[in-house]
Design a protein around this motif. Structure first.
Motif, short mmCIF file in Angstrom:
data_model
loop_
_atom_site.label_atom_id
_atom_site.label_comp_id
_atom_site.label_asym_id
_atom_site.label_seq_id
_atom_site.Cartn_x
_atom_site.Cartn_y
_atom_site.Cartn_z
N HIS A 90 28.87 33.73 6.76
CA HIS A 90 30.32 33.88 6.62
C HIS A 90 30.89 34.25 7.99
N GLU A 91 31.79 33.44 8.49
CA GLU A 91 32.38 33.70 9.80
C GLU A 91 33.81 33.16 9.84
N TYR A 92 34.48 33.31 10.98
CA TYR A 92 35.85 32.83 11.11
C TYR A 92 35.89 31.30 10.92
N PRO A 93 36.91 30.77 10.24
CA PRO A 93 38.00 31.50 9.58
C PRO A 93 37.58 31.97 8.19
N GLU A 94 37.71 33.26 7.95
CA GLU A 94 37.40 33.81 6.64
C GLU A 94 38.60 33.63 5.71
N GLU A 95 38.32 33.72 4.41
CA GLU A 95 39.39 33.67 3.40
C GLU A 95 40.23 32.40 3.52
N ILE A 96 39.59 31.26 3.42
CA ILE A 96 40.32 29.99 3.37
C ILE A 96 40.66 29.74 1.91
N ALA A 97 41.94 29.85 1.57
CA ALA A 97 42.35 29.76 0.17
C ALA A 97 42.12 28.36 -0.40
N THR A 98 41.58 28.34 -1.62
CA THR A 98 41.46 27.07 -2.35
C THR A 98 42.45 27.05 -3.51
N TRP A 99 43.57 27.71 -3.32
CA TRP A 99 44.68 27.77 -4.27
C TRP A 99 45.96 27.67 -3.44
N PRO A 100 47.12 27.44 -4.05
CA PRO A 100 48.37 27.28 -3.28
C PRO A 100 48.62 28.47 -2.36
N ASN A 101 48.98 28.19 -1.09
CA ASN A 101 49.12 29.25 -0.12
C ASN A 101 49.99 28.80 1.05
N ARG A 102 50.28 29.72 1.96
CA ARG A 102 51.12 29.42 3.13
C ARG A 102 50.39 29.73 4.44
N ASP A 103 49.10 29.54 4.44
CA ASP A 103 48.30 29.80 5.64
C ASP A 103 48.78 28.90 6.78
N ARG A 104 49.16 29.50 7.91
CA ARG A 104 49.69 28.73 9.04
C ARG A 104 48.62 28.32 10.05
N ARG A 105 47.39 28.79 9.84
CA ARG A 105 46.32 28.44 10.77
C ARG A 105 46.02 26.94 10.72
N ARG A 106 45.64 26.41 11.87
CA ARG A 106 45.29 25.00 11.93
C ARG A 106 43.79 24.81 12.15
N ILE A 107 43.30 23.67 11.71
CA ILE A 107 41.89 23.34 11.80
C ILE A 107 41.62 22.71 13.16
N GLU A 108 40.77 23.35 13.96
CA GLU A 108 40.47 22.77 15.26
C GLU A 108 39.32 21.77 15.15
N LYS A 109 39.28 20.85 16.08
CA LYS A 109 38.24 19.82 16.08
C LYS A 109 36.87 20.47 16.18
N GLY A 110 35.96 20.05 15.31
CA GLY A 110 34.61 20.57 15.31
C GLY A 110 34.40 21.80 14.45
N LEU A 111 35.45 22.32 13.84
CA LEU A 111 35.32 23.52 13.00
C LEU A 111 34.38 23.23 11.82
N VAL A 112 33.49 24.18 11.55
CA VAL A 112 32.57 24.09 10.42
C VAL A 112 33.05 25.05 9.34
N LEU A 113 33.21 24.56 8.13
CA LEU A 113 33.70 25.39 7.04
C LEU A 113 33.17 24.88 5.71
N THR A 114 33.30 25.71 4.69
CA THR A 114 32.98 25.27 3.33
C THR A 114 34.27 24.90 2.61
N VAL A 115 34.14 24.05 1.62
CA VAL A 115 35.21 23.80 0.66
C VAL A 115 34.60 24.05 -0.71
N GLU A 116 35.10 25.06 -1.42
CA GLU A 116 34.45 25.48 -2.66
C GLU A 116 35.43 26.08 -3.67
N PRO A 117 36.26 25.27 -4.29
CA PRO A 117 37.17 25.80 -5.31
C PRO A 117 36.41 26.23 -6.57
N PHE A 118 36.91 27.26 -7.20
CA PHE A 118 36.41 27.71 -8.51
C PHE A 118 37.46 27.32 -9.54
#
Length: 250
Positions: free
Chosen positions: A174-202
């Protein structure tokens, strides 16, 4: 983690394949009458053969190589004496590291035939994850993931567990960016090229949040309702997402 070299991507793909293959082998072994501990031992053996290390064990001291959650358990279930029965939903979550790279994957599996509503929930859980992955790309807003999944969930009569989020991964579990919402949200952060992340909605038939059980690990939905999770580790590129947690072709 942000990928900047081809060698990093290859290392991530290697551990991604390992965790995906491990989960697939565990799923193929699923049968009524076996315990979750027996299923976990299969996962441990797969990781050992590949020279990989269980991430929940090494990072948090989790009492199992993999997380196995049955029916009312929605995440972080401890492998043990619980017997798996026909008609159960079993979530298998496998995360591991090798050569300094981490990957994380998970899916909910049906044991034999399940009720039609649960079969539909599983099908739509897979669709929700793919919808989220389709929003991953260099320069896009992180909020696009949860907003697209949220629209799908609302249109199909589902709820989303709102305190179990996607997260960055790659050099640790678990590392930055933490708390990537998989529900409606207003997160203003942008995805940079090469970013590694999970996508895991419940995706759930009524659950809104996850609550702790008595063992300090296992999570349950609140209010109690059926819930499924599907998860991939992906890398953001200019052309969308690369899914690294794909199993070896049969």
């Amino acid at each position: 983690m942000t990928i900047t070299q081809e060698a990093q991507l290859e290392g991530l793909k290697q551990i991604g394949r390992i965790v995906a293959d491990t989960m697939q082998r565990m799923a193929k072994a699923l049968e009524p009458g076996m315990t979750t501990a027996e299923l976990d031992r299969i996962g441990q053996a797969c990781l050992d053969r590949e020279g990989a290390v269980s991430a929940p064990q090494s990072t948090y001291g989790f009492p199992g190589a993999t997380c196995i959650s049955v029916n009312e358990e929605i995440a972080h279930g401890i492998p043990g004496t619980r017997v798996i029965n026909a008609g159960d939903l079993v979530n298998i979550d496998v995360s591991a590291s090798k050569d300094g790279f981490f990957a994380d994957t998970g899916a909910t599996w049906q044991v034999g035939r399940v009720r039609p509503a649960l079969d539909r929930l599983c099908r739509d859980g897979r669709r929700a994850t793919q919808i989220g992955i389709a929003q991953v790309g260099a320069g896009r807003q992180l909020s696009g993931i949860g907003n697209a999944i949220g629209s799908f969930a609302k249109a199909n009569g589902y709820t989303l567990i709102r305190n179990l989020a996607s997260h960055g991964v790659g050099q640790s579990l678990h590392e930055y960016p933490e708390e990537i919402a998989t529900w409606p949200n207003r997160d203003r952060r942008r995805i940079e090229k090469g970013l590694v992340l999970t996508v895991e909605p419940f995706l759930s038939t009524g659950g809104l949040s996850a609550t702790d059980g008595d063992d300090g690990w296992t999570l349950y939905s609140e209010p109690r309702a059926s819930c499924v999770q599907y998860e991939h580790t992906v890398v953001a590129t200019d052309r969308g997402a690369i899914i690294v947690t794909m199993p070896t072709p049969a």
